[in-house]
Design a protein around this motif. Structure first.
Motif, PDB file in Angstrom:
ATOM      1  N   ARG A 162      -3.702   3.169  -1.179  1.00 50.30           N
ATOM      2  CA  ARG A 162      -4.155   2.259  -2.243  1.00 50.30           C
ATOM      3  C   ARG A 162      -3.016   1.324  -2.634  1.00 50.30           C
ATOM      4  O   ARG A 162      -1.839   1.612  -2.396  1.00 50.30           O
ATOM      5  CB  ARG A 162      -4.625   3.048  -3.464  1.00 50.30           C
ATOM      6  CG  ARG A 162      -5.907   3.823  -3.238  1.00 50.30           C
ATOM      7  CD  ARG A 162      -6.249   4.680  -4.437  1.00 50.30           C
ATOM      8  NE  ARG A 162      -6.472   3.903  -5.648  1.00 50.30           N
ATOM      9  CZ  ARG A 162      -6.644   4.452  -6.859  1.00 50.30           C
ATOM     10  NH1 ARG A 162      -6.583   5.772  -6.991  1.00 50.30           N
ATOM     11  NH2 ARG A 162      -6.859   3.693  -7.907  1.00 50.30           N
TER      12      ARG A 162
ATOM     13  N   VAL B  61      -2.598  11.507 -10.811  1.00 46.24           N
ATOM     14  CA  VAL B  61      -3.309  11.058  -9.602  1.00 46.24           C
ATOM     15  C   VAL B  61      -2.806  11.881  -8.418  1.00 46.24           C
ATOM     16  O   VAL B  61      -1.595  12.006  -8.216  1.00 46.24           O
ATOM     17  CB  VAL B  61      -3.070   9.558  -9.339  1.00 46.24           C
ATOM     18  CG1 VAL B  61      -3.786   9.121  -8.066  1.00 46.24           C
ATOM     19  CG2 VAL B  61      -3.536   8.724 -10.528  1.00 46.24           C
ATOM     20  N   TYR B  62      -3.754  12.460  -7.639  1.00 48.70           N
ATOM     21  CA  TYR B  62      -3.357  13.244  -6.471  1.00 48.70           C
ATOM     22  C   TYR B  62      -2.874  12.334  -5.356  1.00 48.70           C
ATOM     23  O   TYR B  62      -3.314  11.181  -5.231  1.00 48.70           O
ATOM     24  CB  TYR B  62      -4.525  14.094  -5.980  1.00 48.70           C
ATOM     25  CG  TYR B  62      -4.900  15.219  -6.919  1.00 48.70           C
ATOM     26  CD1 TYR B  62      -4.062  16.317  -7.072  1.00 48.70           C
ATOM     27  CD2 TYR B  62      -6.096  15.182  -7.637  1.00 48.70           C
ATOM     28  CE1 TYR B  62      -4.391  17.355  -7.942  1.00 48.70           C
ATOM     29  CE2 TYR B  62      -6.440  16.212  -8.505  1.00 48.70           C
ATOM     30  CZ  TYR B  62      -5.575  17.291  -8.646  1.00 48.70           C
ATOM     31  OH  TYR B  62      -5.910  18.309  -9.510  1.00 48.70           O
TER      32      TYR B  62
ATOM     33  N   GLU C  33       2.462  12.932  -8.767  1.00 51.10           N
ATOM     34  CA  GLU C  33       1.113  13.418  -9.097  1.00 51.10           C
ATOM     35  C   GLU C  33       1.064  13.933 -10.541  1.00 51.10           C
ATOM     36  O   GLU C  33       0.135  13.615 -11.293  1.00 51.10           O
ATOM     37  CB  GLU C  33       0.719  14.554  -8.150  1.00 51.10           C
ATOM     38  CG  GLU C  33       0.476  14.146  -6.713  1.00 51.10           C
ATOM     39  CD  GLU C  33       0.070  15.326  -5.850  1.00 51.10           C
ATOM     40  OE1 GLU C  33      -0.727  15.130  -4.931  1.00 51.10           O
ATOM     41  OE2 GLU C  33       0.538  16.452  -6.119  1.00 51.10           O
TER      42      GLU C  33
ATOM     43  N   CYS D  10      -3.470  12.430  -2.219  1.00 49.80           N
ATOM     44  CA  CYS D  10      -4.532  12.021  -1.299  1.00 49.80           C
ATOM     45  C   CYS D  10      -5.338  10.850  -1.852  1.00 49.80           C
ATOM     46  O   CYS D  10      -5.900  10.054  -1.087  1.00 49.80           O
ATOM     47  CB  CYS D  10      -5.450  13.210  -0.988  1.00 49.80           C
ATOM     48  SG  CYS D  10      -6.243  13.932  -2.448  1.00 49.80           S
ATOM     49  N   GLU D  11      -5.388  10.726  -3.180  1.00 50.52           N
ATOM     50  CA  GLU D  11      -6.106   9.611  -3.806  1.00 50.52           C
ATOM     51  C   GLU D  11      -5.225   8.363  -3.874  1.00 50.52           C
ATOM     52  O   GLU D  11      -5.731   7.233  -3.846  1.00 50.52           O
ATOM     53  CB  GLU D  11      -6.542   9.989  -5.229  1.00 50.52           C
ATOM     54  CG  GLU D  11      -7.506  11.173  -5.291  1.00 50.52           C
ATOM     55  CD  GLU D  11      -7.753  11.614  -6.721  1.00 50.52           C
ATOM     56  OE1 GLU D  11      -7.039  11.122  -7.630  1.00 50.52           O
ATOM     57  OE2 GLU D  11      -8.642  12.449  -6.945  1.00 50.52           O
ATOM     58  N   ALA D  12      -3.929   8.568  -3.970  1.00 48.98           N
ATOM     59  CA  ALA D  12      -3.004   7.439  -4.116  1.00 48.98           C
ATOM     60  C   ALA D  12      -2.673   6.777  -2.785  1.00 48.98           C
ATOM     61  O   ALA D  12      -2.535   5.549  -2.711  1.00 48.98           O
ATOM     62  CB  ALA D  12      -1.717   7.902  -4.788  1.00 48.98           C
ATOM     63  N   THR D  13      -2.539   7.574  -1.713  1.00 44.86           N
ATOM     64  CA  THR D  13      -2.124   7.048  -0.414  1.00 44.86           C
ATOM     65  C   THR D  13      -3.103   5.991   0.085  1.00 44.86           C
ATOM     66  O   THR D  13      -4.323   6.168   0.008  1.00 44.86           O
ATOM     67  CB  THR D  13      -2.008   8.187   0.613  1.00 44.86           C
ATOM     68  OG1 THR D  13      -1.109   9.177   0.094  1.00 44.86           O
ATOM     69  CG2 THR D  13      -1.470   7.671   1.931  1.00 44.86           C
TER      70      THR D  13
ATOM     71  N   ALA E 256      -3.828   8.829 -15.478  1.00 44.45           N
ATOM     72  CA  ALA E 256      -5.248   8.938 -15.124  1.00 44.45           C
ATOM     73  C   ALA E 256      -6.135   9.165 -16.341  1.00 44.45           C
ATOM     74  O   ALA E 256      -7.333   8.850 -16.310  1.00 44.45           O
ATOM     75  CB  ALA E 256      -5.437  10.069 -14.113  1.00 44.45           C
TER      76      ALA E 256
ATOM     77  N   ARG F 292       0.846  -1.189   0.000  1.00 42.10           N
ATOM     78  CA  ARG F 292       0.000   0.000   0.000  1.00 42.10           C
ATOM     79  C   ARG F 292       0.884   1.243   0.000  1.00 42.10           C
ATOM     80  O   ARG F 292       1.886   1.309   0.711  1.00 42.10           O
ATOM     81  CB  ARG F 292      -0.944   0.004   1.196  1.00 42.10           C
ATOM     82  CG  ARG F 292      -1.966  -1.122   1.131  1.00 42.10           C
ATOM     83  CD  ARG F 292      -3.072  -0.964   2.181  1.00 42.10           C
ATOM     84  NE  ARG F 292      -4.023  -2.075   2.085  1.00 42.10           N
ATOM     85  CZ  ARG F 292      -5.028  -2.122   1.229  1.00 42.10           C
ATOM     86  NH1 ARG F 292      -5.245  -1.095   0.407  1.00 42.10           N
ATOM     87  NH2 ARG F 292      -5.838  -3.166   1.193  1.00 42.10           N
TER      88      ARG F 292
ATOM     89  N   ASP G 156      -2.744  -0.325  -8.456  1.00 40.13           N
ATOM     90  CA  ASP G 156      -3.982   0.364  -8.827  1.00 40.13           C
ATOM     91  C   ASP G 156      -3.717   1.799  -9.260  1.00 40.13           C
ATOM     92  O   ASP G 156      -4.528   2.405  -9.956  1.00 40.13           O
ATOM     93  CB  ASP G 156      -4.962   0.372  -7.648  1.00 40.13           C
ATOM     94  CG  ASP G 156      -5.547  -0.991  -7.369  1.00 40.13           C
ATOM     95  OD1 ASP G 156      -5.606  -1.800  -8.324  1.00 40.13           O
ATOM     96  OD2 ASP G 156      -5.936  -1.255  -6.223  1.00 40.13           O
ATOM     97  N   VAL G 157      -2.571   2.332  -8.829  1.00 40.46           N
ATOM     98  CA  VAL G 157      -2.230   3.721  -9.136  1.00 40.46           C
ATOM     99  C   VAL G 157      -1.164   3.787 -10.225  1.00 40.46           C
ATOM    100  O   VAL G 157      -1.308   4.471 -11.226  1.00 40.46           O
ATOM    101  CB  VAL G 157      -1.719   4.449  -7.864  1.00 40.46           C
ATOM    102  CG1 VAL G 157      -1.298   5.873  -8.198  1.00 40.46           C
ATOM    103  CG2 VAL G 157      -2.788   4.440  -6.788  1.00 40.46           C
TER     104      VAL G 157
END
Length: 441
Positions: A48, A40-41, A35, A43-46, A85, A26, A52-53
């Motif tokens: 996960r 991908v920001y 980013e 805050c959205e990546a952390t 993205a 993770r 997936d990123v």
């Protein structure tokens, strides 16, 4: 107020993307460059899963970070593609390492990645400018061939390709075929020197059942298999007089007779031929038919040896490194200056084929990173080439000197050959302190 984390400040100031993962894969950190490259920001990546990123072409089966965490060996500058993205493929270069706590225990991994979009765009421009088919060159003689190749391919005339062994005659023949209206039809190649006369005749023209002992059923020849397409006859200078007569008939009458056949067969085939021999001398020695030679030599394309196009060696080395990287699990990032210098100063009697073999040899011995002189075949680094400049400027100066010598120091002719302005040539000569008795301007 939260005390600033100087590690984060530093990592967010670099232009390379950086992310870290814990032992469960993770994401625990995602910097600003990551980013920007992925879209991908943070805050959205952390928290996960990294795959997936960081959607890469190696995630499923050849994850570099996973390999590092298992083996403990870092990956350096491995070229891959990710999907950002917006769903677009982005070329990147990645490096991986292990994260450890203060007690030396592994707590995760770190991966850095660099956006290679600009580099990839430049590479594509280079390929577009210097590539035809699978051939790559910026040599003036090769560029002249590349320039007229579309017109030659569009016609249906016979082409004779000459040049030393290993210069890429079959590649040029394939380029002619692939640019021609026959490109959707077969390209059939035959090495005439590899087959004895009797076998070559049956291979070319085929045979009918009962034509000779053990001929229980008919077999189509290479002309039949190439119907509608192109037949490439390599080493045409080694063909026997008997087969020469039959080839002449095909060129004149556009038909041939399989062994044992009663009726001729119509041949809708474009013929390309190649040789490393001087056919004009062979005619004088009565080893080759003059009428066949003139039928074959409607268009003559002569490929220069590699020693005549040394400026192509860096391009070809890069091409062969990319090719071998794609075939192997290694990631060779390039070649060192001294190693390239060794290649630049070798005469390559085996031409491009010898250079390709030298790079393949280096891939066996080089564990990763740059190819060094010790990775090349021993005969390439035993001559004390260290005194010769291995920088790009040094190579450019050497190319200019060679061109000046070739053209008897006539700057107008040299500028035309190199594709530069006369004033640019003069400026380069001053820059590299190239001085000699110049016979004319």
């Amino acid at each position: 107020m939260k005390k600033p984390d100087f590690n984060e400040i530093i990592l967010n100031s670099v232009t390379d993307g950086v992310f870290t993962v814990d032992s469960d894969w993770r994401i625990t950190f995602f910097n600003q460059a990551a980013e920007k490259i992925t879209g991908v920001y943070a805050c959205e990546a952390t928290a996960r899963m990294c795959w997936d990123v960081f959607r890469a072409n190696i995630c499923e089966s050849q994850c570099a970070l996973k390999n590092t965490l298992i083996t403990g060996k870092p990956v350096v500058n491995k070229a891959i593609f990710i999907v950002n993205a917006d769903g677009k493929r982005v070329p990147v270069s990645i490096s991986t390492g292990i994260l450890k706590d203060e007690n030396g225990r592994m707590i995760g991994g770190v991966e850095t990645f660099r956006d290679l979009s600009v580099v990839e765009k430049l590479r594509q421009e280079l390929e577009k400018n210097y590539t035809v088919g699978d051939m790559i060159s910026k040599n003036h003689q090769m560029r002249e061939i590349f320039k007229i190749l579309p017109a030659i391919a569009a016609s249906d005339c016979t082409v004779l390709i000459t040049g030393p062994t290993g210069t890429g005659k079959e590649l040029l023949a394939r380029a002619v075929h692939n640019l021609s209206p026959r490109r959707e039809k077969p390209f059939i190649a035959v090495n005439c020197a590899a087959l004895p006369d009797t076998l070559l005749e049956s291979e070319l023209f085929g045979y009918e059942a009962g034509a000779f002992t053990d001929a229980r059923k008919s077999k189509p020849g290479r002309f039949a298999r190439a119907q509608g397409g192109t037949l490439f006859l390599d080493e045409i200078g080694d063909v026997s007089p008997g087969v020469q007569v039959k080839l002449l008939r095909v060129l004149q009458e556009k038909e041939y007779e399989p062994l044992g056949a009663i009726h001729p067969v119509r041949a809708d085939v474009r013929l390309l031929a190649a040789t490393n021999k001087n056919l004009a001398e062979a005619i004088e020695k009565d080893c080759f038919r003059a009428d066949l030679y003139y039928r074959l030599n409607v268009i003559n394309l002569n490929l220069p040896s590699l020693v005549e196009r040394r400026e192509d060696i860096p391009l070809l080395v890069e091409h062969f490194i990319d090719h071998n990287n794609a075939l192997s699990e290694k990631t060779i990032s390039g070649i060192s200056g001294p190693a390239l210098n060794s290649l630049m100063n070798h005469d390559f009697p085996g031409n491009i084929r010898e250079l390709a073999n030298a790079i393949e040899h280096a891939f066996v011995l080089c564990p990763g990173g740059l190819i060094e002189p010790k990775h090349l075949p021993s005969y390439l680094h035993s001559g004390g080439n260290d005194a010769v400049p291995c920088t790009l400027a040094g190579m450019e100066a050497q190319f200019i000197r060679d061109a000046l010598v070739r053209n008897n120091w006539k700057r107008v002719a040299v500028a035309k050959e190199l594709g530069i302005d006369k004033s640019t040539l003069w400026r380069k000569m001053k820059q590299y302190n190239i001085r000699a008795e110049i016979s004319s301007p």
